[in-house]
Scaffold this motif. Structure first.
Motif, PDB file in Angstrom:
ATOM      1  N   ALA A 158       0.847  -1.254   0.092  1.00 45.06           N
ATOM      2  CA  ALA A 158      -0.104   0.114   0.031  1.00 45.06           C
ATOM      3  C   ALA A 158       0.931   1.210  -0.083  1.00 45.06           C
ATOM      4  N   SER A 159       1.998   1.341   0.751  1.00 46.92           N
ATOM      5  CA  SER A 159       3.035   2.444   0.800  1.00 46.92           C
ATOM      6  C   SER A 159       3.633   2.595  -0.574  1.00 46.92           C
ATOM      7  N   GLY A 160       4.167   1.463  -1.271  1.00 50.54           N
ATOM      8  CA  GLY A 160       4.399   1.598  -2.442  1.00 50.54           C
ATOM      9  C   GLY A 160       3.502   2.116  -3.497  1.00 50.54           C
ATOM     10  N   PHE A 161       2.276   1.671  -3.462  1.00 49.14           N
ATOM     11  CA  PHE A 161       1.329   2.252  -4.504  1.00 49.14           C
ATOM     12  C   PHE A 161       1.056   3.542  -3.978  1.00 49.14           C
ATOM     13  N   GLY A 162       0.862   4.086  -2.971  1.00 53.43           N
ATOM     14  CA  GLY A 162       0.786   5.543  -2.526  1.00 53.43           C
ATOM     15  C   GLY A 162       1.672   6.497  -2.969  1.00 53.43           C
TER      16      GLY A 162
ATOM     17  N   LEU B  61       7.778  -2.388  -5.206  1.00 54.14           N
ATOM     18  CA  LEU B  61       7.668  -2.302  -6.260  1.00 54.14           C
ATOM     19  C   LEU B  61       6.293  -2.931  -6.907  1.00 54.14           C
ATOM     20  N   ILE B  62       5.954  -4.031  -6.217  1.00 51.48           N
ATOM     21  CA  ILE B  62       4.641  -4.464  -6.520  1.00 51.48           C
ATOM     22  C   ILE B  62       3.575  -3.566  -6.512  1.00 51.48           C
TER      23      ILE B  62
ATOM     24  N   ALA C 112      14.656   1.313 -10.632  1.00 53.49           N
ATOM     25  CA  ALA C 112      13.761   0.511 -11.297  1.00 53.49           C
ATOM     26  C   ALA C 112      12.563   1.307 -11.797  1.00 53.49           C
ATOM     27  N   THR C 113      11.889   2.083 -10.823  1.00 50.06           N
ATOM     28  CA  THR C 113      10.847   3.002 -11.360  1.00 50.06           C
ATOM     29  C   THR C 113      11.063   3.859 -12.610  1.00 50.06           C
ATOM     30  N   LYS C 114      12.249   4.452 -12.239  1.00 47.02           N
ATOM     31  CA  LYS C 114      12.347   5.654 -13.307  1.00 47.02           C
ATOM     32  C   LYS C 114      12.999   5.110 -14.657  1.00 47.02           C
TER      33      LYS C 114
END
Length: 276
Positions: A8-12, A218-219, A53-55
């Motif tokens: 949830a933290s990753g999603f936020g 990351l999920i 990874a995200t960038k």
């Protein structure tokens, strides 16, 4: 067992990064330290590889859209990558124990968060004041200034994982006032990929990366970034920027207060033992 709170933290964080374009480090690193009690060095190391990874995904999108100004990216990287390597070598040589490393990361993180909040709140005022002056700069002066900005970002990001987002965008807006905003953001994201990767690998070598935690974050964050990017055009930018800046200032205050409290407690303990 995957902790849904981490997902949830990753999603936020992903949602906010997608909506504002501000680097996830300014949100994720303090979140890991304050909410989950993770050691600051581990939070920074994990967040750097998470950001790489995200960038990478973000920079591929900008690359396809041809919204990356490669000369600016190369100049930034030519300053930031060597600065990151030197910073990590210094950290390795210092052989900081848990307490000293925590204090260093927290203090630099506070500074980086306040710098990010300032650039979010006062970006327009800074641009209005200095834009004409910056437009008159020669190409070589702009190039040298970009390399120096890269050096500063390399040091900041390597210690705190914060700075490559809003601070980088503000610097690029000043140095390249004729570039469209999409190219500024695209260039900032493209530069952040090699910087966070090099700094992240350095932290991994120092033993401060939690791979399992990174995978769980990351999920949550990858779908968050996609949804956030879609929502970005539907939320007023000024409201978003002010809200985010307020959160960053509060987080910096909380980190600073915690650090002060711990320092006072350790000084009192040392004084007490000396008296006995």
């Amino acid at each position: 067992m995957i902790d849904p709170l981490y997902v949830a933290s990753g999603f936020g964080v992903g949602l906010l990064v997608g909506m504002t374009g501000v680097g996830g480090g300014s949100l994720m690193t303090p979140l890991l330290i304050l909410l989950f009690g993770i050691h600051p060095s581990t939070a920074v190391g994990t967040d750097l590889l998470y950001a790489a990874a995200t960038k990478t995904g973000g920079s591929l999108v900008h690359g396809v859209a041809r919204s990356i100004h490669w000369p600016a990216v190369i100049r930034l990287a030519s300053g930031s990558i060597p600065a990151s390597v030197v910073t990590l070598l210094v950290l390795w040589q210092l052989e900081l124990n848990g307490e000293a490393a925590r204090s260093l990361v927290n203090l630099v993180l506070c500074f980086a968060l306040i710098l990010t909040a300032t650039s979010l709140i006062f970006r327009k005022a800074i641009m209005d004041r200095y834009r004409q002056r910056m437009e008159r700069l020669g190409a070589s002066t702009t190039g040298n200034a970009t390399v120096l900005v890269g050096v500063a970002l390399g040091v900041l990001v390597s210690i705190s994982s914060v700075g490559a987002g809003a601070v980088g965008v503000t610097a690029l807006l000043l140095l390249y006032p004729r570039l469209p905003m999409a190219s500024i953001v695209g260039s900032d994201i493209a530069h952040a990929v090699p910087l966070t990767l090099v700094a992240g690998i350095g932290h991994w070598a120092l033993g401060s990366v939690d791979w399992a935690l990174m995978g769980v974050l990351l999920i949550g964050s990858l779908p968050g970034i996609v949804i956030g990017s879609y929502c970005a055009v539907r939320v007023p930018e000024t409201v978003l920027r002010l809200l985010l800046a307020t959160v960053l200032v509060l987080v910096a205050g909380k980190l600073g207060f915690n650090e002060l409290h711990l320092s006072t407690a350790s000084i009192a303990a040392v004084t007490g033992s000396a008296a006995h």
